[in-house]
Scaffold this motif. Structure first.
Motif, PDB file in Angstrom:
ATOM      1  N   GLU A  95       0.780  -1.250  -0.024  1.00  0.00           N
ATOM      2  CA  GLU A  95       0.027  -0.107  -0.086  1.00  0.00           C
ATOM      3  C   GLU A  95       0.786   1.084   0.005  1.00  0.00           C
ATOM      4  N   ARG A  96       1.972   1.139   0.795  1.00  0.00           N
ATOM      5  CA  ARG A  96       3.038   2.325   0.855  1.00  0.00           C
ATOM      6  C   ARG A  96       3.566   2.543  -0.443  1.00  0.00           C
ATOM      7  N   THR A  97       4.005   1.518  -1.194  1.00  0.00           N
ATOM      8  CA  THR A  97       4.698   1.767  -2.248  1.00  0.00           C
ATOM      9  C   THR A  97       3.631   2.101  -3.322  1.00  0.00           C
ATOM     10  N   ASP A  98       2.393   1.648  -3.376  1.00  0.00           N
ATOM     11  CA  ASP A  98       1.384   2.033  -4.163  1.00  0.00           C
ATOM     12  C   ASP A  98       1.100   3.634  -4.151  1.00  0.00           C
ATOM     13  N   ALA A  99       0.904   3.938  -2.806  1.00  0.00           N
ATOM     14  CA  ALA A  99       0.881   5.056  -2.497  1.00  0.00           C
ATOM     15  C   ALA A  99       1.865   6.200  -3.051  1.00  0.00           C
ATOM     16  N   ILE A 100       3.047   5.755  -2.751  1.00  0.00           N
ATOM     17  CA  ILE A 100       4.162   6.521  -3.167  1.00  0.00           C
ATOM     18  C   ILE A 100       4.272   6.684  -4.991  1.00  0.00           C
ATOM     19  N   GLU A 101       4.017   5.447  -5.430  1.00  0.00           N
ATOM     20  CA  GLU A 101       4.334   5.387  -6.774  1.00  0.00           C
ATOM     21  C   GLU A 101       2.955   6.044  -7.405  1.00  0.00           C
ATOM     22  N   GLY A 102       1.928   6.052  -6.721  1.00  0.00           N
ATOM     23  CA  GLY A 102       0.516   6.520  -7.472  1.00  0.00           C
ATOM     24  C   GLY A 102       0.825   8.124  -7.136  1.00  0.00           C
ATOM     25  N   GLY A 103       1.168   8.708  -5.927  1.00  0.00           N
ATOM     26  CA  GLY A 103       1.625   9.796  -6.009  1.00  0.00           C
ATOM     27  C   GLY A 103       2.430  10.598  -6.791  1.00  0.00           C
ATOM     28  N   LEU A 104       3.447   9.999  -7.133  1.00  0.00           N
ATOM     29  CA  LEU A 104       4.516  10.245  -8.202  1.00  0.00           C
ATOM     30  C   LEU A 104       3.919  10.361  -9.419  1.00  0.00           C
ATOM     31  N   LYS A 105       3.068   9.213  -9.830  1.00  0.00           N
ATOM     32  CA  LYS A 105       2.353   9.269 -11.283  1.00  0.00           C
ATOM     33  C   LYS A 105       1.474  10.374 -11.130  1.00  0.00           C
ATOM     34  N   ARG A 106       0.676  10.661 -10.042  1.00  0.00           N
ATOM     35  CA  ARG A 106      -0.196  11.681 -10.127  1.00  0.00           C
ATOM     36  C   ARG A 106       0.344  13.235 -10.087  1.00  0.00           C
ATOM     37  N   ALA A 107       1.457  13.127  -9.410  1.00  0.00           N
ATOM     38  CA  ALA A 107       2.244  14.448  -9.605  1.00  0.00           C
ATOM     39  C   ALA A 107       2.700  14.487 -10.816  1.00  0.00           C
ATOM     40  N   GLU A 108       3.410  13.451 -11.620  1.00  0.00           N
ATOM     41  CA  GLU A 108       3.787  13.539 -12.963  1.00  0.00           C
ATOM     42  C   GLU A 108       2.555  14.074 -13.949  1.00  0.00           C
ATOM     43  N   ILE A 109       1.440  13.296 -13.750  1.00  0.00           N
ATOM     44  CA  ILE A 109       0.198  13.642 -14.542  1.00  0.00           C
ATOM     45  C   ILE A 109       0.011  15.240 -14.232  1.00  0.00           C
ATOM     46  N   ALA A 110      -0.405  15.506 -13.011  1.00  0.00           N
ATOM     47  CA  ALA A 110      -0.668  16.971 -12.546  1.00  0.00           C
ATOM     48  C   ALA A 110       0.306  17.895 -13.354  1.00  0.00           C
ATOM     49  N   GLN A 111       1.674  17.566 -13.265  1.00  0.00           N
ATOM     50  CA  GLN A 111       2.653  18.511 -13.836  1.00  0.00           C
ATOM     51  C   GLN A 111       2.627  18.491 -15.234  1.00  0.00           C
ATOM     52  N   ALA A 112       2.356  17.449 -15.947  1.00  0.00           N
ATOM     53  CA  ALA A 112       2.149  17.332 -17.413  1.00  0.00           C
ATOM     54  C   ALA A 112       0.722  18.181 -17.520  1.00  0.00           C
ATOM     55  N   GLU A 113      -0.160  18.087 -16.793  1.00  0.00           N
ATOM     56  CA  GLU A 113      -1.420  18.647 -17.262  1.00  0.00           C
ATOM     57  C   GLU A 113      -1.175  20.199 -16.826  1.00  0.00           C
ATOM     58  N   ALA A 114      -0.267  20.745 -15.996  1.00  0.00           N
ATOM     59  CA  ALA A 114      -0.049  22.060 -15.618  1.00  0.00           C
ATOM     60  C   ALA A 114       0.808  22.663 -16.886  1.00  0.00           C
ATOM     61  N   GLN A 115       1.874  21.745 -17.123  1.00  0.00           N
ATOM     62  CA  GLN A 115       2.726  22.368 -18.264  1.00  0.00           C
ATOM     63  C   GLN A 115       1.637  22.518 -19.762  1.00  0.00           C
ATOM     64  N   ALA A 116       0.920  21.609 -19.970  1.00  0.00           N
ATOM     65  CA  ALA A 116      -0.216  21.690 -20.993  1.00  0.00           C
ATOM     66  C   ALA A 116      -0.916  23.052 -21.017  1.00  0.00           C
ATOM     67  N   LYS A 117      -1.439  23.308 -19.609  1.00  0.00           N
ATOM     68  CA  LYS A 117      -2.511  24.370 -19.462  1.00  0.00           C
ATOM     69  C   LYS A 117      -1.432  25.736 -19.683  1.00  0.00           C
ATOM     70  N   LEU A 118      -0.186  25.449 -19.043  1.00  0.00           N
ATOM     71  CA  LEU A 118       0.613  26.896 -19.433  1.00  0.00           C
ATOM     72  C   LEU A 118       1.047  27.127 -20.713  1.00  0.00           C
ATOM     73  N   ASP A 119       1.261  25.938 -21.624  1.00  0.00           N
ATOM     74  CA  ASP A 119       1.384  26.016 -23.234  1.00  0.00           C
ATOM     75  C   ASP A 119       0.260  26.585 -23.930  1.00  0.00           C
ATOM     76  N   GLU A 120      -0.982  25.969 -23.381  1.00  0.00           N
ATOM     77  CA  GLU A 120      -2.205  26.385 -24.003  1.00  0.00           C
ATOM     78  C   GLU A 120      -2.310  28.236 -23.595  1.00  0.00           C
ATOM     79  N   TYR A 121      -2.229  28.660 -22.442  1.00  0.00           N
ATOM     80  CA  TYR A 121      -2.423  29.984 -21.933  1.00  0.00           C
ATOM     81  C   TYR A 121      -1.119  30.903 -22.542  1.00  0.00           C
ATOM     82  N   LYS A 122      -0.024  30.246 -23.006  1.00  0.00           N
ATOM     83  CA  LYS A 122       1.021  31.038 -23.514  1.00  0.00           C
ATOM     84  C   LYS A 122       0.538  31.104 -25.155  1.00  0.00           C
ATOM     85  N   ALA A 123      -0.179  30.142 -25.730  1.00  0.00           N
ATOM     86  CA  ALA A 123      -0.437  30.201 -27.051  1.00  0.00           C
ATOM     87  C   ALA A 123      -1.624  31.144 -27.114  1.00  0.00           C
TER      88      ALA A 123
END
Length: 190
Positions: free
Chosen positions: A56-84
């Motif tokens: 569970e802890r491994t999953d939570a850590i890995e899931g948290g990392l994946k969610r953080a990566e996804i959130a960062q990718a979404e934030a970057q996509a939004k930033l790129d969209e706003y810049k455009a």
């Protein structure tokens, strides 16, 4: 060393046959059975629980990392969209400014053209009015000059020029003489 062990064994046999360093066989059997029972209970109950918690802890850590990566990718996509969008808005604003400048220049040119046309129209109307007033003044002046010249001629000649035909001839001759003198004067000055 062998002598020492042999001596210890002899001493132990002499004291009742029990070596204090070696446990009793019953204790050894019970301890071994208890150890295996505890080992089985730990392996059966605790190890799966620990593994589950670790998973569970491994999953939570890995899931948290994946969610953080996804959130960062979404934030970057939004930033790129706003810049455009910002770049597009700036481009649109620039285009609108240029169009407004062009429209303003066109409106100014049209207003200038209208003002010039209005000025020409006013000037032409004024010239027409001046010419009409000049003609009216000339007519009035001719009539007055005619009357004055008839009177003057009547006084000079000594006879009455009441006859209309005679008056007209005298006036016309007088005006022709005046115009002839004016032309001669213009030719001399030019």
């Amino acid at each position: 060393m062998t002598n020492l062990l042999a001596t210890a064994a002899t001493v132990a046999e002499g004291e009742g046959g029990h070596n204090p360093l070696l446990p009793h066989t019953s204790e050894l059997v019970i301890g071994t059975i208890s150890f295996f029972i505890v080992l089985i209970l730990v392996g059966w109950k605790l190890v799966p629980q620990i593994q589950k918690t670790l998973a569970e802890r491994t999953d939570a850590i890995e899931g948290g990392l994946k969610r953080a990566e996804i959130a960062q990718a979404e934030a970057q996509a939004k930033l790129d969209e706003y810049k455009a969008q910002l770049a597009e808005a700036r481009h649109e604003a620039s285009r609108l400014r240029e169009k407004a400048k062009e429209d303003g220049a066109q409106i100014i040119a049209e207003m200038r053209e209208q003002a010039q046309a209005e000025a020409r129209r006013i000037t032409e109307a004024a010239q027409v009015q001046i010419e009409a007033e000049r003609q009216a003044a000339l007519s009035s002046l001719r009539a007055e000059i005619g009357t004055l010249s008839v009177e003057l001629a009547g006084r000079v000649v000594g006879e009455s020029l009441d006859d209309a035909a005679r008056q007209s001839r005298v006036v016309d001759r007088f005006l022709e003489e005046l115009e002839g003198r004016a032309r001669t004067q213009e030719q001399i000055t030019s």
